[in-house]
Each structure stands twice: as C-alpha cells, then as structure tokens.
Write a protein that holds these residues in place. Structure first.
Motif, PDB file in Angstrom:
ATOM      1  N   VAL A 113       0.843  -1.202   0.000  1.00  0.00           N
ATOM      2  CA  VAL A 113       0.000   0.000   0.000  1.00  0.00           C
ATOM      3  C   VAL A 113       0.876   1.249   0.000  1.00  0.00           C
ATOM      4  O   VAL A 113       0.647   2.186  -0.767  1.00  0.00           O
ATOM      5  CB  VAL A 113      -0.941  -0.002   1.226  1.00  0.00           C
ATOM      6  N   LYS A 114       1.887   1.234   0.855  1.00  0.00           N
ATOM      7  CA  LYS A 114       2.798   2.383   0.972  1.00  0.00           C
ATOM      8  C   LYS A 114       3.531   2.640  -0.342  1.00  0.00           C
ATOM      9  O   LYS A 114       3.594   3.778  -0.827  1.00  0.00           O
ATOM     10  CB  LYS A 114       3.804   2.115   2.095  1.00  0.00           C
ATOM     11  N   LYS A 115       4.070   1.571  -0.922  1.00  0.00           N
ATOM     12  CA  LYS A 115       4.822   1.724  -2.178  1.00  0.00           C
ATOM     13  C   LYS A 115       3.915   2.157  -3.326  1.00  0.00           C
ATOM     14  O   LYS A 115       4.301   2.962  -4.174  1.00  0.00           O
ATOM     15  CB  LYS A 115       5.524   0.409  -2.522  1.00  0.00           C
ATOM     16  N   GLY A 116       2.677   1.620  -3.343  1.00  0.00           N
ATOM     17  CA  GLY A 116       1.723   2.005  -4.382  1.00  0.00           C
ATOM     18  C   GLY A 116       1.350   3.471  -4.281  1.00  0.00           C
ATOM     19  O   GLY A 116       1.280   4.185  -5.284  1.00  0.00           O
ATOM     20  N   ALA A 117       1.126   3.933  -3.055  1.00  0.00           N
ATOM     21  CA  ALA A 117       0.769   5.340  -2.838  1.00  0.00           C
ATOM     22  C   ALA A 117       1.928   6.259  -3.227  1.00  0.00           C
ATOM     23  O   ALA A 117       1.717   7.334  -3.798  1.00  0.00           O
ATOM     24  CB  ALA A 117       0.376   5.563  -1.386  1.00  0.00           C
ATOM     25  N   GLN A 118       3.138   5.822  -2.922  1.00  0.00           N
ATOM     26  CA  GLN A 118       4.315   6.621  -3.276  1.00  0.00           C
ATOM     27  C   GLN A 118       4.497   6.689  -4.791  1.00  0.00           C
ATOM     28  O   GLN A 118       4.873   7.722  -5.343  1.00  0.00           O
ATOM     29  CB  GLN A 118       5.562   6.041  -2.618  1.00  0.00           C
ATOM     30  N   ALA A 119       4.213   5.578  -5.458  1.00  0.00           N
ATOM     31  CA  ALA A 119       4.433   5.505  -6.909  1.00  0.00           C
ATOM     32  C   ALA A 119       3.341   6.205  -7.710  1.00  0.00           C
ATOM     33  O   ALA A 119       3.626   6.871  -8.713  1.00  0.00           O
ATOM     34  CB  ALA A 119       4.538   4.046  -7.345  1.00  0.00           C
ATOM     35  N   PHE A 120       2.093   6.059  -7.281  1.00  0.00           N
ATOM     36  CA  PHE A 120       0.974   6.533  -8.105  1.00  0.00           C
ATOM     37  C   PHE A 120       0.093   7.583  -7.430  1.00  0.00           C
ATOM     38  O   PHE A 120      -0.783   8.150  -8.064  1.00  0.00           O
ATOM     39  CB  PHE A 120       0.099   5.335  -8.519  1.00  0.00           C
TER      40      PHE A 120
END
Length: 255
Positions: A113-120
């Motif tokens: 979730v964290k990485k997805g939010a950071q990426a997109f």
C-alpha cells in the motif's frame, strides 16, 4: 459538501459478471463490457471491477478485460483482484483503471500500500476490507482470500493502518450482509467512518432504496456500492439518486 456516490460493482469470475450471497453460491449476471457500458449510461458515479477468484487461484487480474471495460466507461474505474506488486498496479492503471484495489495482498504485505501510494498517489490506492463480527461479538475482524480465511486482525486497527500507509479510500464489505439485501451493516460502517479520515465506500447488503438513505443518514459513508439489485434491474440508479436528492443528500444528477 462532497456529493455521495452510487457505485455498481462488477464481480468477475472466468470473464463473466457473477453474484452470490455471503461470498458463495455464485450465479451468472452478464457480460462485464456490456454491464460497464450500461452503468456508464445509467448515471453510475463510478464502477468497481473485482476479479473475485484471482487471489484464491493465484491469478493476475485480466488486463485485457480491464482495457475493454475502460474503453466503455467515462467514469472512474477501480479494479481489484490478484494485485500483489507495484508492477501489477502499474499494469492495471495502464490498462485504463483510475484506481487499484488491494485486499489480501495488503494484509500479507502492508508495504504494498505504501509503495503504491508513493508511486501513483494515494488517490489511486483503495484498501478493500472484508470483515465480520468477532466470535466474541465484540468488534470485527478482517478476512482475506475472498472472505474465506480469518486473520484475527481487528478491523478498526487495520483501517487506521491502511490510512497511515497511504490508502486514499476504504472499500468496506460486510461478509455477514453481503448479498442478503437486508441492508448495510450500519454499526460496522459507523465505527469505521469514525475511525478514519479518508472516504469509505459501504458494501454488502443493499436491497432497496431505503438502505441507501439509511447508510448516508446514519453513517459517514462517502459512497454506497451494490451489485445484484442493479445487475438484475431491481432498482434503477437514477431512482436511488432522486430519493436521496429529495431528502437533501447531495448526489450527482445527470442533465
């Protein structure tokens, strides 16, 4: 005040729209591309597209089908099912989805979730949560793998964590209410909407227009999702919105 959203959900299995009760006894409810086009024209605010067997069968969401559905709709499209990596998210977003929904994979790997939010961006990440009453009757716990596996994780703790990790929205499904048409789980929704500051989509239990009125009048839900009552023509989205508007609940009206 933000307008409340009415969202049809397309549960997909083997390329077809299906619907069941309490996550089982699935029956065929039509072609996803035709259904998407219909809902776009009937005034839906958004669409949720869930490949409900993808996680269980260790299978990625069918990106080709997402492309076909996305080509038919001009409203936000959320896609979930089998999304386990940031690369999976990127594939689905590139295929035409506006948001990706993560459920089981987020529980097993919260960093997703964290990485997805950071990426997109947080606005692209929906934390989908399936929950039911704890055996003790005190509070709720979350389930994974299409509602088939209990986790022992407390619902309220988990939705707070999803918000902290960067999810922009919570899609909350009551397993006990799912497909019953007996109404949304008001108690659960009140608890979750009071615990987080991000939008919450109510899912599970819609059976008539009064249920939509209840969920917006009695909880802080930002949107209400339904499947079978829309798929089988039992209720028209425009009729739901008309009743809500008459009661002073803000909704988007076409035309």
């Amino acid at each position: 005040m933000h307008k409340k959203r009415i969202i049809p959900c397309l549960d997909i299995k083997d390329g077809r729209v299906v619907k069941g009760v309490n996550f089982v006894d699935l029956i065929d409810a039509g072609d996803p591309v035709e259904s998407a086009r219909k809902y776009n024209d009937l005034g839906a605010d958004e669409l949720v597209f869930l490949d409900i067997t993808a996680t269980k069968e260790k299978r990625k969401t069918l990106a080709e089908l997402v492309e076909k559905v996305a080509a038919q709709v001009f409203i936000p499209l959320t896609v979930g099912g089998g999304i386990r990596t940031v690369e999976d998210m990127q594939l689905i977003l590139r295929s035409g989805a506006d948001k990706v929904s993560v459920n089981s994979a987020a529980v097993k790997n919260p960093e997703l979730v964290k990485k997805g939010a950071q990426a997109f961006g947080s606005q692209c990440i929906v934390g989908a949560v399936d929950a039911d009453k704890k055996e003790s009757g005190d509070g709720w716990e979350i389930f994974i793998n299409g509602g088939s596996k209990e986790t022992g994780i407390d619902l309220i703790e988990w939705v707070k964590e999803l918000e902290e990790l960067g999810a922009g929205e919570i899609l909350l499904t009551s397993i006990n209410a799912d497909g019953t048409k007996d109404g949304f789980d008001i108690e659960m929704l009140k608890a979750v909407t009071e615990a987080v500051n991000i939008p919450v989509i109510a899912s599970g239990g819609a059976g008539n227009i009064q249920h939509f009125i209840d969920v917006f009048q009695q909880t802080g839900a930002d949107a209400a999702l339904a499947a079978s009552i829309f798929h089988f023509g039992e209720i028209a989205i425009k009729d739901v919105k008309k009743e809500l508007e008459n009661l002073g609940i803000p909704v988007r009206i076409e035309g």
